[in-house]
Design a protein around this motif. Sequence first.
Motif, short mmCIF file in Angstrom:
data_model
loop_
_atom_site.label_atom_id
_atom_site.label_comp_id
_atom_site.label_asym_id
_atom_site.label_seq_id
_atom_site.Cartn_x
_atom_site.Cartn_y
_atom_site.Cartn_z
N TRP A 1 6.33 1.76 1.69
CA TRP A 1 5.51 2.97 1.61
C TRP A 1 5.24 3.38 0.17
N ILE A 2 6.18 3.13 -0.72
CA ILE A 2 5.92 3.42 -2.14
C ILE A 2 4.72 2.61 -2.61
N ARG A 3 4.74 1.33 -2.30
CA ARG A 3 3.63 0.47 -2.69
C ARG A 3 2.33 0.90 -2.01
N ARG A 4 2.40 1.13 -0.69
CA ARG A 4 1.22 1.47 0.09
C ARG A 4 0.59 2.76 -0.41
N MET A 5 1.41 3.76 -0.72
CA MET A 5 0.87 5.04 -1.18
C MET A 5 0.29 4.93 -2.59
N ALA A 6 0.88 4.12 -3.45
CA ALA A 6 0.30 3.90 -4.77
C ALA A 6 -1.07 3.25 -4.64
N GLN A 7 -1.17 2.25 -3.77
CA GLN A 7 -2.45 1.56 -3.62
C GLN A 7 -3.48 2.43 -2.87
N GLU A 8 -3.02 3.16 -1.87
CA GLU A 8 -3.92 4.10 -1.18
C GLU A 8 -4.53 5.09 -2.17
N THR A 9 -3.70 5.56 -3.08
CA THR A 9 -4.14 6.60 -4.01
C THR A 9 -5.10 6.05 -5.05
N VAL A 10 -4.84 4.86 -5.59
CA VAL A 10 -5.75 4.34 -6.61
C VAL A 10 -7.12 4.06 -6.02
N ILE A 11 -7.19 3.55 -4.81
CA ILE A 11 -8.48 3.26 -4.20
C ILE A 11 -9.24 4.54 -3.91
N HIS A 12 -8.56 5.54 -3.37
CA HIS A 12 -9.27 6.79 -3.07
C HIS A 12 -9.52 7.60 -4.33
N ARG A 13 -8.76 7.36 -5.38
CA ARG A 13 -9.12 7.96 -6.67
C ARG A 13 -10.46 7.43 -7.15
N VAL A 14 -10.69 6.14 -6.98
CA VAL A 14 -12.01 5.57 -7.30
C VAL A 14 -13.08 6.27 -6.46
N ASP A 15 -12.82 6.45 -5.17
CA ASP A 15 -13.77 7.13 -4.30
C ASP A 15 -14.08 8.53 -4.81
N ALA A 16 -13.04 9.25 -5.22
CA ALA A 16 -13.23 10.62 -5.69
C ALA A 16 -14.05 10.66 -6.97
N GLU A 17 -13.80 9.72 -7.87
CA GLU A 17 -14.58 9.68 -9.11
C GLU A 17 -16.04 9.36 -8.82
N LEU A 18 -16.29 8.46 -7.88
CA LEU A 18 -17.67 8.15 -7.50
C LEU A 18 -18.35 9.37 -6.88
N ALA A 19 -17.62 10.09 -6.03
CA ALA A 19 -18.19 11.28 -5.39
C ALA A 19 -18.51 12.36 -6.42
N ALA A 20 -17.70 12.46 -7.45
CA ALA A 20 -17.89 13.47 -8.49
C ALA A 20 -18.90 13.04 -9.55
N GLY A 21 -19.36 11.79 -9.48
CA GLY A 21 -20.28 11.29 -10.49
C GLY A 21 -19.63 11.04 -11.83
N LEU A 22 -18.33 10.76 -11.80
CA LEU A 22 -17.57 10.51 -13.03
C LEU A 22 -17.47 9.02 -13.29
N PRO A 23 -17.25 8.62 -14.54
CA PRO A 23 -16.96 7.21 -14.81
C PRO A 23 -15.68 6.81 -14.08
N VAL A 24 -15.66 5.60 -13.56
CA VAL A 24 -14.46 5.13 -12.86
C VAL A 24 -13.42 4.69 -13.88
N THR A 25 -12.23 5.28 -13.77
CA THR A 25 -11.13 4.96 -14.67
C THR A 25 -10.53 3.61 -14.27
N PRO A 26 -10.44 2.67 -15.20
CA PRO A 26 -9.83 1.37 -14.84
C PRO A 26 -8.36 1.55 -14.45
N ALA A 27 -7.97 0.91 -13.38
CA ALA A 27 -6.56 0.92 -12.99
C ALA A 27 -5.75 0.06 -13.96
N ALA A 28 -4.49 0.39 -14.12
CA ALA A 28 -3.60 -0.44 -14.93
C ALA A 28 -3.59 -1.86 -14.38
#
Length: 252
Positions: A111-138
């Motif tokens: 779940w630690i792994r799954r939640m980290a990956q869930e969050t990075v992908i939906h963070r990309v979604d949120a940036e796209l929805a906000a019209g922000l540049p997509v922050t590169p993941a580590a």
Amino acid sequence: MDAPRLLACLADEYGLFRAAASAAPDAAPVPSCPGWTAADLVAHITEVYLHKAETMLRGEWPTPWPPDLSGEEPFAVLDRAYAELMAEFAARAPDDHALTWYEPDQSVGFWIRRMAQETVIHRVDAELAAGLPVTPAADDLALDGVDEGLKVMLAHEFAHYPESFAEALRPDLKGAIAVVGGERAWLVRATPTEITVADETADRAVEQARTVVSGAPDELLRWVWGRGGEVSVTGDPEQVTYLRRLLSLATQ
């Protein structure tokens, strides 16, 4: 990736997700999730965090679900959900038992792994929805997400729910596909009865593959998870389209 690093990435990605989601109007469409708004995205992440926290706390799937959260301000309950999730992680060791939907790994670490990956992908979604540049993941987080997408989401889901992929199968497309990010690579073989994913060095994967998909770690992560991503292709582009179609069914 080890659990402390994944938890650190989860914290970073949550901060980015919250900032981007706060910048997007509630009704803003999420281009990478057709039919969703920014408000839907916040509600989804909130419910996912609460569900995993409750699952670990109870030792069973919470039911009934989801809870009625309509009386709480969306970002307040989002913060509460994140705090509850992190509290459950802090109370356990990564190798402690936890109920998961992935039979090979029944641990808190899953779940630690799954939640980290869930969050990075939906963070990309949120940036796209906000019209922000997509922050590169580590890089390490991105490559771990490619690994999870190919092995846990695609190969495992195909093995357990082959009927979900039936209409997309292409038995005429034979040969291995190499997915390459830096020095890390995976060799994917898809047949009508099985999908296998093997770790390889980049050189060996390319040698054995009919088709190669390669890119920077963040771009490859976004490509695997259907969030764009600029990748290079050598070999048969039809095979690449086929793999992307299978991934879309596994990660939708």
